[in-house]
Scaffold this motif. Structure first.
Motif, PDB file in Angstrom:
ATOM      1  N   GLN A 103       0.833  -1.209   0.000  1.00 27.67           N
ATOM      2  CA  GLN A 103       0.000   0.000   0.000  1.00 27.67           C
ATOM      3  C   GLN A 103       0.866   1.257   0.000  1.00 27.67           C
ATOM      4  OE1 GLN A 103      -2.579  -0.456   3.425  1.00 27.67           O
ATOM      5  NE2 GLN A 103      -4.208  -1.301   2.158  1.00 27.67           N
ATOM      6  N   ILE A 104       0.423   2.246  -0.771  1.00 32.24           N
ATOM      7  CA  ILE A 104       1.055   3.562  -0.776  1.00 32.24           C
ATOM      8  C   ILE A 104       0.108   4.510  -0.045  1.00 32.24           C
ATOM      9  CG2 ILE A 104       1.946   5.452  -2.180  1.00 32.24           C
ATOM     10  CD1 ILE A 104       2.427   3.474  -4.424  1.00 32.24           C
ATOM     11  N   LEU A 105       0.555   5.011   1.085  1.00 33.99           N
ATOM     12  CA  LEU A 105      -0.278   5.882   1.910  1.00 33.99           C
ATOM     13  C   LEU A 105       0.217   7.319   1.763  1.00 33.99           C
ATOM     14  CD1 LEU A 105      -0.397   3.627   5.110  1.00 33.99           C
ATOM     15  CD2 LEU A 105      -2.016   3.685   3.193  1.00 33.99           C
ATOM     16  N   LEU A 106      -0.683   8.207   1.366  1.00 40.44           N
ATOM     17  CA  LEU A 106      -0.343   9.610   1.158  1.00 40.44           C
ATOM     18  C   LEU A 106      -0.949  10.469   2.263  1.00 40.44           C
ATOM     19  CD1 LEU A 106      -0.996   9.852  -2.678  1.00 40.44           C
ATOM     20  CD2 LEU A 106       1.197   9.594  -1.543  1.00 40.44           C
ATOM     21  N   THR A 107      -0.134  11.398   2.782  1.00 40.00           N
ATOM     22  CA  THR A 107      -0.643  12.322   3.806  1.00 40.00           C
ATOM     23  C   THR A 107      -1.752  13.197   3.249  1.00 40.00           C
ATOM     24  OG1 THR A 107       1.555  12.378   4.804  1.00 40.00           O
ATOM     25  CG2 THR A 107       0.028  14.107   5.446  1.00 40.00           C
ATOM     26  N   ILE A 128       6.553  20.631  -6.065  1.00 39.93           N
ATOM     27  CA  ILE A 128       5.552  20.003  -5.201  1.00 39.93           C
ATOM     28  C   ILE A 128       6.230  18.873  -4.414  1.00 39.93           C
ATOM     29  CG2 ILE A 128       3.357  18.754  -5.098  1.00 39.93           C
ATOM     30  CD1 ILE A 128       2.617  20.062  -7.736  1.00 39.93           C
ATOM     31  N   LEU A 129       6.054  18.881  -3.101  1.00 40.75           N
ATOM     32  CA  LEU A 129       6.571  17.819  -2.243  1.00 40.75           C
ATOM     33  C   LEU A 129       5.411  16.886  -1.867  1.00 40.75           C
ATOM     34  CD1 LEU A 129       8.989  16.672  -0.605  1.00 40.75           C
ATOM     35  CD2 LEU A 129       8.190  18.092   1.310  1.00 40.75           C
ATOM     36  N   ILE A 130       5.589  15.597  -2.099  1.00 38.61           N
ATOM     37  CA  ILE A 130       4.538  14.613  -1.831  1.00 38.61           C
ATOM     38  C   ILE A 130       5.045  13.637  -0.771  1.00 38.61           C
ATOM     39  CG2 ILE A 130       3.012  12.865  -2.839  1.00 38.61           C
ATOM     40  CD1 ILE A 130       3.524  14.164  -5.554  1.00 38.61           C
ATOM     41  N   PRO A 131       4.655  13.804   0.494  1.00 36.42           N
ATOM     42  CA  PRO A 131       5.042  12.821   1.529  1.00 36.42           C
ATOM     43  C   PRO A 131       4.240  11.530   1.354  1.00 36.42           C
ATOM     44  CG  PRO A 131       4.402  14.957   2.480  1.00 36.42           C
ATOM     45  CD  PRO A 131       3.934  14.935   1.070  1.00 36.42           C
ATOM     46  N   TYR A 132       4.852  10.410   1.676  1.00 32.21           N
ATOM     47  CA  TYR A 132       4.154   9.123   1.564  1.00 32.21           C
ATOM     48  C   TYR A 132       4.746   8.145   2.574  1.00 32.21           C
ATOM     49  CZ  TYR A 132       8.237   7.059  -0.673  1.00 32.21           C
ATOM     50  OH  TYR A 132       9.503   6.584  -0.922  1.00 32.21           O
ATOM     51  N   SER A 133       4.046   7.055   2.765  1.00 31.96           N
ATOM     52  CA  SER A 133       4.565   5.930   3.535  1.00 31.96           C
ATOM     53  C   SER A 133       4.122   4.643   2.850  1.00 31.96           C
ATOM     54  CB  SER A 133       4.058   5.963   4.981  1.00 31.96           C
ATOM     55  OG  SER A 133       2.641   5.883   5.026  1.00 31.96           O
ATOM     56  N   PRO A 163       8.173  -2.979   1.325  1.00 27.67           N
ATOM     57  CA  PRO A 163       8.367  -2.900  -0.125  1.00 27.67           C
ATOM     58  C   PRO A 163       9.419  -1.859  -0.481  1.00 27.67           C
ATOM     59  CG  PRO A 163       6.352  -1.781   0.520  1.00 27.67           C
ATOM     60  CD  PRO A 163       6.888  -2.432   1.765  1.00 27.67           C
ATOM     61  N   SER A 164       9.847  -1.911  -1.714  1.00 28.94           N
ATOM     62  CA  SER A 164      10.863  -0.967  -2.173  1.00 28.94           C
ATOM     63  C   SER A 164      10.243   0.409  -2.354  1.00 28.94           C
ATOM     64  CB  SER A 164      11.451  -1.443  -3.498  1.00 28.94           C
ATOM     65  OG  SER A 164      10.425  -1.553  -4.474  1.00 28.94           O
ATOM     66  N   ALA A 165      11.115   1.452  -2.415  1.00 31.08           N
ATOM     67  CA  ALA A 165      10.641   2.814  -2.656  1.00 31.08           C
ATOM     68  C   ALA A 165       9.892   2.855  -3.979  1.00 31.08           C
ATOM     69  CB  ALA A 165      11.821   3.768  -2.689  1.00 31.08           C
ATOM     70  N   PRO A 166       8.874   3.683  -4.067  1.00 27.74           N
ATOM     71  CA  PRO A 166       8.043   3.667  -5.276  1.00 27.74           C
ATOM     72  C   PRO A 166       8.781   4.196  -6.495  1.00 27.74           C
ATOM     73  CG  PRO A 166       7.425   5.496  -3.866  1.00 27.74           C
ATOM     74  CD  PRO A 166       8.408   4.664  -3.097  1.00 27.74           C
ATOM     75  N   THR A 167       8.355   3.709  -7.628  1.00 26.71           N
ATOM     76  CA  THR A 167       8.796   4.252  -8.908  1.00 26.71           C
ATOM     77  C   THR A 167       7.831   5.364  -9.302  1.00 26.71           C
ATOM     78  OG1 THR A 167       9.672   2.103  -9.579  1.00 26.71           O
ATOM     79  CG2 THR A 167       9.262   3.718 -11.318  1.00 26.71           C
ATOM     80  N   VAL A 168       8.383   6.510  -9.673  1.00 27.14           N
ATOM     81  CA  VAL A 168       7.558   7.674  -9.993  1.00 27.14           C
ATOM     82  C   VAL A 168       7.672   7.969 -11.480  1.00 27.14           C
ATOM     83  CG1 VAL A 168       7.097  10.094  -9.477  1.00 27.14           C
ATOM     84  CG2 VAL A 168       7.963   8.588  -7.678  1.00 27.14           C
ATOM     85  N   THR A 169       6.521   8.166 -12.095  1.00 27.89           N
ATOM     86  CA  THR A 169       6.484   8.527 -13.511  1.00 27.89           C
ATOM     87  C   THR A 169       5.699   9.819 -13.673  1.00 27.89           C
ATOM     88  OG1 THR A 169       6.467   6.182 -14.125  1.00 27.89           O
ATOM     89  CG2 THR A 169       5.836   7.771 -15.825  1.00 27.89           C
ATOM     90  N   GLN A 223      10.620   8.678   2.252  1.00 29.06           N
ATOM     91  CA  GLN A 223       9.445   9.283   2.865  1.00 29.06           C
ATOM     92  C   GLN A 223       8.732  10.314   1.990  1.00 29.06           C
ATOM     93  OE1 GLN A 223      11.135  10.870   6.519  1.00 29.06           O
ATOM     94  NE2 GLN A 223      10.542   9.043   7.665  1.00 29.06           N
ATOM     95  N   SER A 224       9.341  10.727   0.902  1.00 24.82           N
ATOM     96  CA  SER A 224       8.706  11.767   0.092  1.00 24.82           C
ATOM     97  C   SER A 224       9.214  11.729  -1.341  1.00 24.82           C
ATOM     98  CB  SER A 224       8.952  13.157   0.687  1.00 24.82           C
ATOM     99  OG  SER A 224      10.340  13.470   0.647  1.00 24.82           O
TER     100      SER A 224
END
Length: 218
Positions: free
Chosen positions: A6-10, A22-27, A35-41, A52-53
């Protein structure tokens, strides 16, 4: 383990922004292990990712698609996608405002984009406080104003902002005049003259248009 991480966004990054960064915090969470850090596209700009972000920078004007994908060690994956609107330009009033009018005035004001809120004030120029103040909370590129039975010089102030928070502020003076112009002193006509040119001194209201008709007696 068949459960995707799960990707949880503040807070959701979906929406309009008046900044190119834009800063996007997540957990992240997973039933078994981390799990590994997310891949961002994203279709434009630059990014940097920590545990963490996600920091997006150099985003250009317009809409951008953003996708975050996380995958655990067994190959289970999950995605979240958002649409970002980068708006770096303030809205503009595209309608012309009159300087003079008669008592009744209907205004249909258009703007360069939809506005999230519009405040307008209308008050006599001789006073410091507004006699009318209206708030329009609708997201709209157009508002209609109707003024009836007004006389004298008034001011119209409009303050608004678009969905990203870019401000608009404009103010104009409008003179409402339904009264016919008056001569402050009448012209004095000579009884007899031998000149083909003579002056007719008189005073009239400011900005009055004067016409003169001279006819011979029957």
């Amino acid at each position: 383990d068949s459960q995707a991480p799960q990707i949880l966004l503040t807070s959701s990054p979906e929406g309009s922004f008046k900044t190119s960064s834009i800063l996007i915090p997540y957990s992240l969470s997973d039933e078994f292990g981390l799990p590994s850090a997310p891949t961002v596209t994203i279709n434009t700009g630059t990014m940097s990712i920590t545990t963490q972000s996600v920091l997006l920078e150099n985003l250009g004007q317009g809409k951008h698609s953003l996708t975050l994908e996380s995958r655990d060690q067994l190959g289970n994956s999950t995605q979240v996608s958002f649409l970002l609107n980068i708006d770096l330009s303030p809205p503009q009033l595209t309608s012309a405002l009159p300087s003079f009018t008669r008592t009744n005035l209907e205004l249909s004001l258009s703007f360069s984009e939809s506005l999230s809120q519009v405040y307008w004030k209308f008050f006599p120029s001789s006073t410091l406080t507004s006699s009318v103040m209206t708030f329009n909370p609708e997201l709209t590129p157009q508002i209609a104003l109707d003024f009836q039975n007004i006389q004298g010089e008034h001011r119209l102030e409009i303050n608004a902002s678009d969905a990203a928070g870019n401000p608009l502020s404009t103010s104009t003076g409008i003179i409402f005049d339904s009264l016919a112009p008056q001569f402050l002193s009448s012209p004095i006509l000579p009884w007899v003259t031998r000149s083909l040119q003579f002056q007719l001194p008189f005073q009239a209201e400011l900005d009055s248009q004067i016409s003169l008709t001279l006819t011979a007696p029957d």
